[in-house]
Design a protein around this motif. Structure first.
Motif, PDB file in Angstrom:
ATOM      1  N   ALA A 174       0.709  -1.246   0.066  1.00  0.00           N
ATOM      2  CA  ALA A 174       0.081  -0.110  -0.008  1.00  0.00           C
ATOM      3  C   ALA A 174       0.896   1.335   0.230  1.00  0.00           C
ATOM      4  N   GLU A 175       0.261   2.476  -0.439  1.00  0.00           N
ATOM      5  CA  GLU A 175       1.057   3.749  -0.179  1.00  0.00           C
ATOM      6  C   GLU A 175      -0.344   4.421   0.431  1.00  0.00           C
ATOM      7  N   VAL A 176       0.137   5.128   1.998  1.00  0.00           N
ATOM      8  CA  VAL A 176      -0.804   5.730   2.434  1.00  0.00           C
ATOM      9  C   VAL A 176      -0.396   7.264   2.786  1.00  0.00           C
ATOM     10  N   PRO A 177      -1.420   8.182   2.594  1.00  0.00           N
ATOM     11  CA  PRO A 177      -1.106   9.521   2.759  1.00  0.00           C
ATOM     12  C   PRO A 177      -0.806   9.880   4.165  1.00  0.00           C
ATOM     13  N   VAL A 178       0.233  10.921   4.458  1.00  0.00           N
ATOM     14  CA  VAL A 178       0.611  11.290   5.561  1.00  0.00           C
ATOM     15  C   VAL A 178       0.793  12.938   5.716  1.00  0.00           C
ATOM     16  N   ALA A 179       0.385  13.186   6.790  1.00  0.00           N
ATOM     17  CA  ALA A 179       0.751  14.705   7.256  1.00  0.00           C
ATOM     18  C   ALA A 179       1.409  14.595   8.406  1.00  0.00           C
ATOM     19  N   ILE A 180       2.474  15.434   8.532  1.00  0.00           N
ATOM     20  CA  ILE A 180       3.469  15.086   9.832  1.00  0.00           C
ATOM     21  C   ILE A 180       2.912  16.211  10.786  1.00  0.00           C
ATOM     22  N   ARG A 181       2.699  15.839  12.277  1.00  0.00           N
ATOM     23  CA  ARG A 181       2.466  17.118  13.046  1.00  0.00           C
ATOM     24  C   ARG A 181       3.339  17.744  13.520  1.00  0.00           C
ATOM     25  N   VAL A 182       3.483  19.000  13.454  1.00  0.00           N
ATOM     26  CA  VAL A 182       4.674  19.899  13.985  1.00  0.00           C
ATOM     27  C   VAL A 182       4.104  20.514  15.250  1.00  0.00           C
ATOM     28  N   ASN A 183       4.973  20.605  16.240  1.00  0.00           N
ATOM     29  CA  ASN A 183       4.854  21.123  17.399  1.00  0.00           C
ATOM     30  C   ASN A 183       5.526  22.637  17.235  1.00  0.00           C
ATOM     31  N   PRO A 184       4.543  23.412  17.394  1.00  0.00           N
ATOM     32  CA  PRO A 184       4.981  25.004  16.853  1.00  0.00           C
ATOM     33  C   PRO A 184       5.559  25.633  18.189  1.00  0.00           C
ATOM     34  N   ASP A 185       5.584  25.203  19.348  1.00  0.00           N
ATOM     35  CA  ASP A 185       6.037  25.826  20.531  1.00  0.00           C
ATOM     36  C   ASP A 185       5.083  27.186  20.554  1.00  0.00           C
ATOM     37  N   VAL A 186       3.799  27.023  20.592  1.00  0.00           N
ATOM     38  CA  VAL A 186       3.059  28.283  20.949  1.00  0.00           C
ATOM     39  C   VAL A 186       2.193  27.997  22.235  1.00  0.00           C
ATOM     40  N   ASP A 187       2.280  28.821  23.168  1.00  0.00           N
ATOM     41  CA  ASP A 187       1.362  28.754  24.220  1.00  0.00           C
ATOM     42  C   ASP A 187       0.102  29.022  24.255  1.00  0.00           C
ATOM     43  N   ALA A 188      -0.910  27.939  24.311  1.00  0.00           N
ATOM     44  CA  ALA A 188      -2.338  28.392  23.887  1.00  0.00           C
ATOM     45  C   ALA A 188      -3.143  28.967  24.947  1.00  0.00           C
ATOM     46  N   LYS A 189      -2.444  29.169  26.114  1.00  0.00           N
ATOM     47  CA  LYS A 189      -3.069  29.889  27.378  1.00  0.00           C
ATOM     48  C   LYS A 189      -4.225  28.995  27.763  1.00  0.00           C
ATOM     49  N   THR A 190      -4.118  27.792  27.788  1.00  0.00           N
ATOM     50  CA  THR A 190      -5.460  26.810  28.400  1.00  0.00           C
ATOM     51  C   THR A 190      -5.088  26.198  29.299  1.00  0.00           C
ATOM     52  N   HIS A 191      -5.765  25.146  29.970  1.00  0.00           N
ATOM     53  CA  HIS A 191      -5.423  24.431  30.978  1.00  0.00           C
ATOM     54  C   HIS A 191      -4.379  23.355  30.624  1.00  0.00           C
ATOM     55  N   GLU A 192      -3.163  23.363  31.430  1.00  0.00           N
ATOM     56  CA  GLU A 192      -2.094  22.860  31.181  1.00  0.00           C
ATOM     57  C   GLU A 192      -2.180  21.266  30.622  1.00  0.00           C
TER      58      GLU A 192
ATOM     59  N   LYS B 287       3.073  23.248  23.025  1.00  0.00           N
ATOM     60  CA  LYS B 287       4.339  23.671  23.796  1.00  0.00           C
ATOM     61  C   LYS B 287       5.255  22.633  23.493  1.00  0.00           C
ATOM     62  N   SER B 288       6.537  23.187  23.474  1.00  0.00           N
ATOM     63  CA  SER B 288       7.815  22.274  23.466  1.00  0.00           C
ATOM     64  C   SER B 288       7.595  20.957  24.343  1.00  0.00           C
ATOM     65  N   GLU B 289       7.260  21.318  25.518  1.00  0.00           N
ATOM     66  CA  GLU B 289       7.211  20.392  26.723  1.00  0.00           C
ATOM     67  C   GLU B 289       6.012  19.273  26.363  1.00  0.00           C
ATOM     68  N   ASN B 290       5.061  19.431  25.693  1.00  0.00           N
ATOM     69  CA  ASN B 290       4.105  18.658  25.612  1.00  0.00           C
ATOM     70  C   ASN B 290       4.583  17.190  24.584  1.00  0.00           C
ATOM     71  N   LYS B 291       3.752  16.328  24.867  1.00  0.00           N
ATOM     72  CA  LYS B 291       4.320  15.095  24.199  1.00  0.00           C
ATOM     73  C   LYS B 291       3.905  14.906  22.596  1.00  0.00           C
ATOM     74  N   PHE B 292       3.224  15.804  22.220  1.00  0.00           N
ATOM     75  CA  PHE B 292       2.555  15.911  20.877  1.00  0.00           C
ATOM     76  C   PHE B 292       3.672  16.447  19.696  1.00  0.00           C
ATOM     77  N   GLY B 293       3.576  15.786  18.452  1.00  0.00           N
ATOM     78  CA  GLY B 293       4.205  16.272  17.442  1.00  0.00           C
ATOM     79  C   GLY B 293       5.755  16.366  17.228  1.00  0.00           C
TER      80      GLY B 293
ATOM     81  N   VAL C 195      -1.129  20.610  12.604  1.00  0.00           N
ATOM     82  CA  VAL C 195      -0.769  21.375  14.008  1.00  0.00           C
ATOM     83  C   VAL C 195      -2.048  21.091  14.557  1.00  0.00           C
ATOM     84  N   HIS C 196      -1.705  21.221  16.003  1.00  0.00           N
ATOM     85  CA  HIS C 196      -2.827  21.178  16.963  1.00  0.00           C
ATOM     86  C   HIS C 196      -2.082  21.750  18.327  1.00  0.00           C
ATOM     87  N   ILE C 197      -2.732  22.973  18.873  1.00  0.00           N
ATOM     88  CA  ILE C 197      -2.039  23.486  19.729  1.00  0.00           C
ATOM     89  C   ILE C 197      -2.835  23.354  21.266  1.00  0.00           C
ATOM     90  N   GLY C 198      -4.020  22.811  21.089  1.00  0.00           N
ATOM     91  CA  GLY C 198      -4.722  22.678  22.579  1.00  0.00           C
ATOM     92  C   GLY C 198      -6.249  22.944  22.245  1.00  0.00           C
TER      93      GLY C 198
END
Length: 421
Positions: free
Chosen positions: A142-160, A166-172, A198-201
């Motif tokens: 198979a050939e599968v389409p992919v996007a790569i999740r990047v972590n932009p190190d942006v503080d969404a100012k939401t609940h921790e 953010k760079s300390e989060n496990k995502f991306g 990309v998804h920041i919170g």
């Protein structure tokens, strides 16, 4: 806006009095409004009508098959984060080409499930995952389409606990090394790079973090295209907040969010994917509960209700607020008094609110927790051997039970006592 309003002194879901649902189904019970769900989904679709797009409902917010079917019938895609959510999306009639698979810990069996059943794209979260998917795709021819999740190190100012960008989060993958990772992805067999994710919170009530993140995505798109990658899709996540407190300023509207997207990436000619969940289903649901006792304590009074933290975990887990209202409308000018609203679970954390102002209430009265459609039933458990809370969907003047309350016998039947005991 939602469709839970007082009519003739009683709180209704659309044209159905909540007291009728309580009488026929029992409490506690989740109640959803189909009209609110379809309206909120339509607002997101309208917000992106200037470009090719797909609004993918975040299944983790509410995974009931009836809710997913309602969304699918409106043309929604689905954002899933597990094999179980993928199975639910397919069972609700969503074709594979409208399903995006996200999540930091995809297993090989989950990847195989999605490749066999059809998938719009995998959102890759790490290099090891990317290599595992490549090896699996090759083994399956198979050939599968992919996007790569990047972590932009942006503080969404939401609940921790719901911040993801953010760079300390496990995502991306850190955005600083994304060009290197994209180069490896392009060289791996079985993968077809189609976009950026990309998804920041979650529960964002300010558009500025989106502006900051999407500006970085726009710059990365141009850089990757210069490197020779054919970037045709941008998956910009979800997370737009809802007004949990009716007396607070309202969060931004979907149309305003759509304009932020247009300003940041509208000139790139990419198809836009977004993954709202809470903003579609949060205010489309309430948790209906009955008062068991009114208990006078030392310096405070307790409203002990039959809903508990195992039914609605958000207050205990996040310190989250849900407006609590009586189902019988209070008389104009009625005196209010403070109550600590608590459930029957044997944990001090089983407290929904402290000092909430309510009119006079008595045992047997009904109350409703507003804005409970998202991350309510999906996070419920059987702690204290309490049956899972049922769910009801209302449309106009009729309703249907879309998940029944299990009996004790059904709960017990899932356990097995070994022969040697």
């Amino acid at each position: 806006m939602d469709h839970f309003n007082y009519k003739d002194g009683q709180l209704h879901a659309e044209d159905v009095p909540l007291s009728r649902i309580a009488a026929e189904v029992g409490t506690p019970v989740y109640v959803y409004s189909a009209a609110t769900l379809t309206r909120h989904f339509g607002l997101f679709r309208q917000a992106l009508d200037w470009t090719d797009h797909l609004v993918c409902f975040a299944v983790k917010a509410n995974s009931n098959l009836a809710v997913l079917k309602l969304m699918a019938d409106q043309g929604a895609g689905m954002d899933v984060v597990s094999g179980g959510e993928y199975a639910r999306a397919k069972a609700a009639g969503v074709p594979g080409e409208r399903i995006v698979f996200s999540g930091v810990g995809k297993t090989v069996s989950e990847m195989r499930q999605a490749i066999e059943g059809g998938i719009r794209q995998f959102n890759i979260e790490s290099e090891p995952e990317m290599r595992a998917l490549s090896a699996l795709a090759v083994s399956m021819g198979a050939e599968v389409p992919v996007a790569i999740r990047v972590n932009p190190d942006v503080d969404a100012k939401t609940h921790e606990k719901i911040a993801t960008g953010k760079s300390e989060n496990k995502f991306g993958i850190p955005i600083a090394k994304s060009r290197q990772v994209y180069a490896e992805a392009a060289a791996l067999p079985g993968l077809k790079v189609v976009g950026i994710d990309v998804h920041i919170g979650s529960q964002l009530t300010d558009l500025d973090p989106y502006r900051a993140a999407y500006a970085k995505v726009a710059d990365l798109t141009r850089a990757l295209r210069a490197d020779g990658h054919d970037i045709t899709r941008l998956d910009l996540g979800g997370g737009l907040g809802i007004p949990y407190r009716r007396d607070n300023n309202a969060p931004p509207l979907p149309i305003e969010y759509g304009q932020v997207i247009r300003d940041a990436v509208g000139d790139l000619g990419c198809e836009i994917e977004i993954e709202p969940g809470r903003n579609i289903v949060g205010n489309a649901g309430v948790l209906l509960s009955s008062v068991i006792y009114v208990k006078e304590g030392e310096g405070r009074d307790f409203l002990i209700v039959d809903a508990a933290m195992n039914d609605l975990l958000r207050p205990a887990m996040y310190g989250a607020h849900h407006d609590i209202v009586p189902v019988r409308e209070a008389a104009l000018g009625a005196e209010l008094r403070p109550f600590d609203v608590v459930g029957p679970v044997c944990e001090s954390g089983d407290t929904f609110q402290k000092g909430t102002q309510l009119p006079s209430v008595a045992a047997g009265d009904l109350i409703a927790f507003r804005s409970a459609g998202a991350y309510g039933a999906v996070m419920a458990s059987e702690y204290n051997s309490r049956p899972l809370v049922p769910e009801v969907l209302v449309s106009g003047d009729h309703f249907a039970v879309i998940r029944a309350r299990p009996t004790f016998e059904e709960m017990l039947s899932r356990d097995t006592i070994p022969e040697w005991l």
